[in-house]
Design a protein around this motif. Structure first.
Motif, PDB file in Angstrom:
ATOM      1  N   SER A 174      52.810  -5.178  85.386  1.00  0.00           N
ATOM      2  CA  SER A 174      52.742  -6.893  85.211  1.00  0.00           C
ATOM      3  C   SER A 174      53.678  -7.464  84.336  1.00  0.00           C
ATOM      4  CB  SER A 174      51.214  -7.215  84.847  1.00  0.00           C
ATOM      5  OG  SER A 174      50.804  -6.797  83.867  1.00  0.00           O
ATOM      6  N   VAL A 175      53.801  -6.386  83.397  1.00  0.00           N
ATOM      7  CA  VAL A 175      54.932  -6.732  82.009  1.00  0.00           C
ATOM      8  C   VAL A 175      56.192  -6.410  82.451  1.00  0.00           C
ATOM      9  CG1 VAL A 175      55.589  -6.135  79.954  1.00  0.00           C
ATOM     10  CG2 VAL A 175      53.413  -6.529  80.312  1.00  0.00           C
ATOM     11  N   SER A 221      52.231  -0.883  74.251  1.00  0.00           N
ATOM     12  CA  SER A 221      50.865  -0.633  74.564  1.00  0.00           C
ATOM     13  C   SER A 221      49.719  -0.241  73.486  1.00  0.00           C
ATOM     14  CB  SER A 221      51.080   0.722  75.276  1.00  0.00           C
ATOM     15  OG  SER A 221      51.466   1.752  74.644  1.00  0.00           O
ATOM     16  N   ARG A 280      52.165  -8.848  71.847  1.00  0.00           N
ATOM     17  CA  ARG A 280      53.096  -8.182  73.033  1.00  0.00           C
ATOM     18  C   ARG A 280      54.374  -9.127  73.264  1.00  0.00           C
ATOM     19  NH1 ARG A 280      48.972  -4.815  76.764  1.00  0.00           N
ATOM     20  NH2 ARG A 280      48.172  -3.356  75.269  1.00  0.00           N
ATOM     21  N   ALA A 281      53.886 -10.315  73.563  1.00  0.00           N
ATOM     22  CA  ALA A 281      54.932 -11.131  74.009  1.00  0.00           C
ATOM     23  C   ALA A 281      56.002 -11.515  72.994  1.00  0.00           C
ATOM     24  CB  ALA A 281      54.459 -12.544  74.380  1.00  0.00           C
ATOM     25  N   ASP A 290      52.353  -0.475  82.537  1.00  0.00           N
ATOM     26  CA  ASP A 290      51.897  -1.989  82.831  1.00  0.00           C
ATOM     27  C   ASP A 290      52.793  -2.691  83.828  1.00  0.00           C
ATOM     28  OD1 ASP A 290      50.831  -4.405  83.128  1.00  0.00           O
ATOM     29  OD2 ASP A 290      50.497  -4.919  80.954  1.00  0.00           O
ATOM     30  N   LEU A 300      58.282  -8.262  72.894  1.00  0.00           N
ATOM     31  CA  LEU A 300      59.239  -8.356  74.035  1.00  0.00           C
ATOM     32  C   LEU A 300      60.249  -9.250  73.955  1.00  0.00           C
ATOM     33  CD1 LEU A 300      56.558  -8.033  76.948  1.00  0.00           C
ATOM     34  CD2 LEU A 300      58.415  -6.226  76.074  1.00  0.00           C
TER      35      LEU A 300
END
Length: 437
Positions: free
Chosen positions: A236-237, A203, A210-211, A234, A214
């Motif tokens: 959507s993630v 965040s 971010r990708a 979030d 992850l």
């Protein structure tokens, strides 16, 4: 048998090799049972978490989602024994790890459960080098044979998170946010934990980073058979990284289900509202989207008291008998619930409160079909106008890959370009005829 195993673990200070097996045949690594967490005393007491119960299976990613202040981080900190419980218990591999436990068992829990924090800057010691930050757990638990072994482990871990050996002598303030989070992940992973509590680890990072973080966490999960408690807001993630999702509202777990099950059948109104708030990557549709706002007053729990029950399909939900019956009926129909409502342009907002209009359905289907980069940019029309043959070829390719908006813009530009060429040719032929005549 389970009680005997738990007593033996408590006395020996060692955790069992495997946890209990659930009815679905999966191994339960972590279990929260009727957990209450309270801050303050007397009249000033704040009940941050209420009667929270869920299991996390070995090897899965269990995401805990909810708005800010809902109690997500409070639960995560309770798992690593930072926040004490007012009621209930937390079990790890069937052994109670909440409350007062032997020192040896406490050390086992610390080594087996690590945390990746939300703020990569605040969670790192600014006065310590990266080498010491990553090595601190190794020093505390004597997880190396000699200095050469320690250096080898640290350098290997640094390489695995995408950093260089020369970074070990630097300090946290010399790194970017994404690099700091990689250091935090390395600090946790060097301990070789079985469970990692990831408290909104992306965040505070740029969208472009971010990708990468992850993907790094997913790589560790596959290589080391890790289990994640992933705390996020979030959705959507969360949808694409989670095996199961728990939804928490004001400290109470209101719904737990597998990721696709939850998004296809968001039965609790609060879950419905969270999913409806996911941004649509289309400005026009986002502008006409109707947000579903959750109103707790719709529940009447004065007589019929609510419970957290399974309605089948490994889908747990919080509600009274009447609500549970309604949720079951919706789920048994097998028709996915669509929480996103698109209002017809120009229509008053209050007209569309549920998705029962054909225009809304068509607009939502269009949103689901269109790829993210199907923007319909005017530049496609401009380029196709000056290069109509290339524009026509591009239009056919866009049509094949269902980029409808881009296809229409290329087609318009190409048609206009061909018309202009036709007019120029016609004028040229008329002039040529007059010269010849």
């Amino acid at each position: 048998m389970a009680t005997l195993k738990q007593e033996n673990a408590v006395h020996s200070g060692r955790l069992p090799e495997h946890g209990p097996i659930a009815e679905n045949g999966k191994e339960i690594l972590l279990s929260l049972k009727n957990v209450d967490i309270t801050f303050g005393k007397g009249e000033d007491a704040v009940r941050a978490v209420q009667d929270a119960s869920f299991d996390i299976y070995k090897g899965e990613t269990f995401s805990l989602v909810g708005e800010s202040g809902s109690g997500k981080t409070t639960v995560g900190r309770a798992v690593i024994r930072v926040n004490p419980l007012a009621k209930g218990e937390i079990q790890y591999k069937g052994v109670r790890i909440s409350g007062k436990i032997p020192h040896a068992l406490d050390r086992e829990v610390i080594r087996n459960i690590q945390m990746v924090f939300q703020d990569p800057a605040a969670s790192l010691n600014e006065r310590a080098t990266v080498d010491y930050i990553i090595s601190e757990g190794l020093y505390n638990f004597h997880l190396f044979e000699n200095e050469a072994d320690r250096v080898r482990k640290v350098e290997e871990m640094v390489a695995e998170v995408g950093l260089l050996p020369e970074h070990l002598t630097r300090y946290p303030h010399e790194f970017s946010g994404g690099q700091r989070q990689r250091i935090g992940i390395a600090r946790a992973m060097v301990m070789e934990p079985e469970l990692v509590v990831a408290d909104e680890p992306i965040s505070a990072l740029d969208v472009s980073i971010r990708a990468q973080v992850l993907n790094l966490m997913k790589k560790f999960q596959e290589e080391k058979n890790l289990t994640y408690l992933f705390i996020a807001h979030d959705l959507s993630v969360v949808r694409f990284i989670s095996d199961r999702i728990g939804v928490i509202y004001k400290g109470r777990i209101v719904e737990v289900a597998e990721a696709e099950e939850l998004f296809n059948f968001p039965l609790h109104p609060y879950t419905h509202s969270l999913i409806s708030a996911i941004p649509i990557p289309d400005p026009q549709l986002e502008k006409n989207k109707v947000l579903y706002t959750y109103d707790p007053s719709i529940h009447d729990y004065s007589q019929d008291k609510p419970e957290f029950v399974c309605i089948g399909y490994d889908h747990y939900i919080y509600g009274n008998k009447k609500e549970i019956a309604e949720y079951k009926a919706i789920r048994e129909k097998g028709v996915p619930v669509k929480p996103i409502t698109i209002r017809e342009p120009g229509a008053p907002e209050e007209v569309h409160t549920i998705q029962d209009d054909e225009t809304d359905k068509a607009a939502e289907e269009e949103f689901l079909i269109h790829p993210t980069h199907d923007t319909g940019s005017i530049w496609y029309m401009v380029i196709s106008f000056f290069l109509p043959i290339l524009g026509l070829i591009a239009a056919l390719l866009f049509k094949k890959f269902r980029h409808t908006r881009n296809y229409k813009m290329c087609r318009k530009g190409a048609i206009a370009g061909f018309i202009l060429i036709g007019v120029i040719l016609l004028v040229f032929l008329l002039l040529l005829w007059r010269v010849v005549a």
